[in-house]
Write an enzyme that holds these catalytic residues in place. Structure first.
Site, mmCIF file in Angstrom:
data_model
loop_
_atom_site.group_PDB
_atom_site.id
_atom_site.type_symbol
_atom_site.label_atom_id
_atom_site.label_comp_id
_atom_site.label_asym_id
_atom_site.label_seq_id
_atom_site.Cartn_x
_atom_site.Cartn_y
_atom_site.Cartn_z
ATOM 1 N N ASP A 130 -65.427 1.264 29.472
ATOM 2 C CA ASP A 130 -64.183 0.830 30.105
ATOM 3 C C ASP A 130 -64.500 -0.459 30.874
ATOM 4 O OD1 ASP A 130 -65.411 1.627 32.437
ATOM 5 O OD2 ASP A 130 -63.888 3.091 33.024
ATOM 6 N N HIS A 131 -63.544 -0.929 31.654
ATOM 7 C CA HIS A 131 -63.724 -2.194 32.380
ATOM 8 C C HIS A 131 -64.884 -2.116 33.371
ATOM 9 C CE1 HIS A 131 -61.071 0.481 34.555
ATOM 10 N NE2 HIS A 131 -61.485 -0.094 35.679
ATOM 11 N N CYS A 142 -68.977 4.140 31.431
ATOM 12 C CA CYS A 142 -67.897 3.886 32.393
ATOM 13 C C CYS A 142 -68.574 3.736 33.757
ATOM 14 C CB CYS A 142 -66.827 4.978 32.355
ATOM 15 S SG CYS A 142 -67.359 6.624 32.840
ATOM 16 N N GLY A 143 -67.793 3.730 34.831
ATOM 17 C CA GLY A 143 -68.385 3.472 36.139
ATOM 18 C C GLY A 143 -69.484 4.457 36.485
ATOM 19 N N THR A 144 -69.153 5.730 36.450
ATOM 20 C CA THR A 144 -70.137 6.777 36.751
ATOM 21 C C THR A 144 -70.715 7.411 35.497
ATOM 22 O OG1 THR A 144 -68.389 8.428 36.767
ATOM 23 C CG2 THR A 144 -68.973 7.431 38.902
ATOM 24 N N GLY A 145 -70.020 7.279 34.396
ATOM 25 C CA GLY A 145 -70.382 8.001 33.169
ATOM 26 C C GLY A 145 -69.730 9.375 33.101
ATOM 27 N N GLY A 168 -66.413 10.315 33.555
ATOM 28 C CA GLY A 168 -65.169 10.357 32.778
ATOM 29 C C GLY A 168 -65.442 10.310 31.281
ATOM 30 N N HIS A 197 -83.808 18.580 22.945
ATOM 31 C CA HIS A 197 -83.377 19.957 23.224
ATOM 32 C C HIS A 197 -81.885 20.197 23.020
ATOM 33 C CE1 HIS A 197 -87.057 21.113 25.919
ATOM 34 N NE2 HIS A 197 -87.414 20.591 24.759
ATOM 35 N N ASN A 198 -81.060 19.207 23.345
ATOM 36 C CA ASN A 198 -79.607 19.398 23.246
ATOM 37 C C ASN A 198 -79.015 18.753 21.996
ATOM 38 O OD1 ASN A 198 -80.139 18.522 26.512
ATOM 39 N ND2 ASN A 198 -79.437 20.585 26.065
ATOM 40 N N ARG A 231 -71.945 1.650 37.094
ATOM 41 C CA ARG A 231 -72.004 1.396 38.530
ATOM 42 C C ARG A 231 -73.195 2.093 39.179
ATOM 43 N NH1 ARG A 231 -65.472 2.109 39.479
ATOM 44 N NH2 ARG A 231 -64.923 -0.050 39.020
ATOM 45 N N ARG A 247 -85.552 27.011 18.320
ATOM 46 C CA ARG A 247 -84.771 27.742 19.318
ATOM 47 C C ARG A 247 -83.659 26.863 19.901
ATOM 48 N NH1 ARG A 247 -89.243 25.855 21.922
ATOM 49 N NH2 ARG A 247 -89.043 25.165 24.089
ATOM 50 N N HIS A 248 -83.889 25.562 19.894
ATOM 51 C CA HIS A 248 -82.862 24.655 20.417
ATOM 52 C C HIS A 248 -81.661 24.583 19.471
ATOM 53 C CE1 HIS A 248 -85.606 23.626 23.555
ATOM 54 N NE2 HIS A 248 -86.516 23.251 22.670
HETATM 55 C C1 RB5 Z 1 -62.852 3.277 36.810
HETATM 56 O O1 RB5 Z 1 -62.515 2.791 38.050
HETATM 57 C C2 RB5 Z 1 -63.700 4.541 36.931
HETATM 58 O O2 RB5 Z 1 -62.935 5.573 37.431
HETATM 59 C C3 RB5 Z 1 -64.292 4.906 35.602
HETATM 60 O O3 RB5 Z 1 -65.056 3.855 35.126
HETATM 61 C C4 RB5 Z 1 -65.245 6.090 35.567
HETATM 62 O O4 RB5 Z 1 -66.221 5.986 36.548
HETATM 63 C C5 RB5 Z 1 -64.640 7.408 35.495
HETATM 64 O O5 RB5 Z 1 -65.308 8.422 35.370
#
Ligand code: RB5
Length: 153
Positions: free
Chosen positions: A8-9, A66-69, A71, A99-100, A110, A133-134
């Protein structure tokens, strides 16, 4: 290998780095966008493109950012056959493959810098499924422990 990538952005810059990094390693990349980080976009729309590419067999693996990964992870794991792993360290990426049997790597733009992202991508692409097993456990992700589907999708 052919790798589908999208962000995403919030993670556009890291996506750009990752696309070039994977190409430099000799793989083919399908870049599903976005084309810039200027416009705010919705991460499920971009997870959709990569997950469909992976589940149809058009791509060998996916990378979503994405920002945190978080979402992207939630979105990607709604798709049957997708095993998406949010990784913060190379060790996580290696074990996600071994394993997964993860087929989509998720990164938080971010949270990590480009050097670390490169190491994580490298570990993911270099590691292979251990099976055994995995595989039994991975099969249960699709079917549920007793053969019933756990998700409706
Ligand atoms: C966008 O602002 C942010 O919410 C998105 O990139 C992500 O971190 C969501 O999980």
């Amino acid at each position: 290998m052919k790798i589908a990538v999208a962000s995403d952005h919030a993670a556009y810059q890291l996506k750009d780095f990752v696309v070039n990094y994977i190409r430099e390693k000799g793989h083919s990349v399908v870049d599903f966008g976005p084309e810039s980080g200027e416009r705010s976009v919705d991460y499920p729309d971009y997870a959709d493109k990569v997950c469909k590419s992976v589940t149809t067999g058009d791509s060998d693996f996916g990378v979503l950012l994405c920002g945190t990964g978080i979402g992207m992870s939630i979105a990607a794991n709604k798709y049957r056959g997708v095993r998406a792993a949010l990784c913060l360290f190379p060790e996580m990426a290696e074990l996600a493959r071994r394993h997964n049997h993860a087929n989509v790597l998720v990164l938080g733009g971010r949270l990590i810098g480009s050097e670390l992202a490169g190491w994580i991508v490298e570990a993911f692409l270099a590691s292979t499924e251990e099976g055994g097993r995995h595989q039994v456990r991975v099969d249960k992700l699709e079917t549920g422990p007793s053969g019933d589907r756990v998700n409706g999708n």
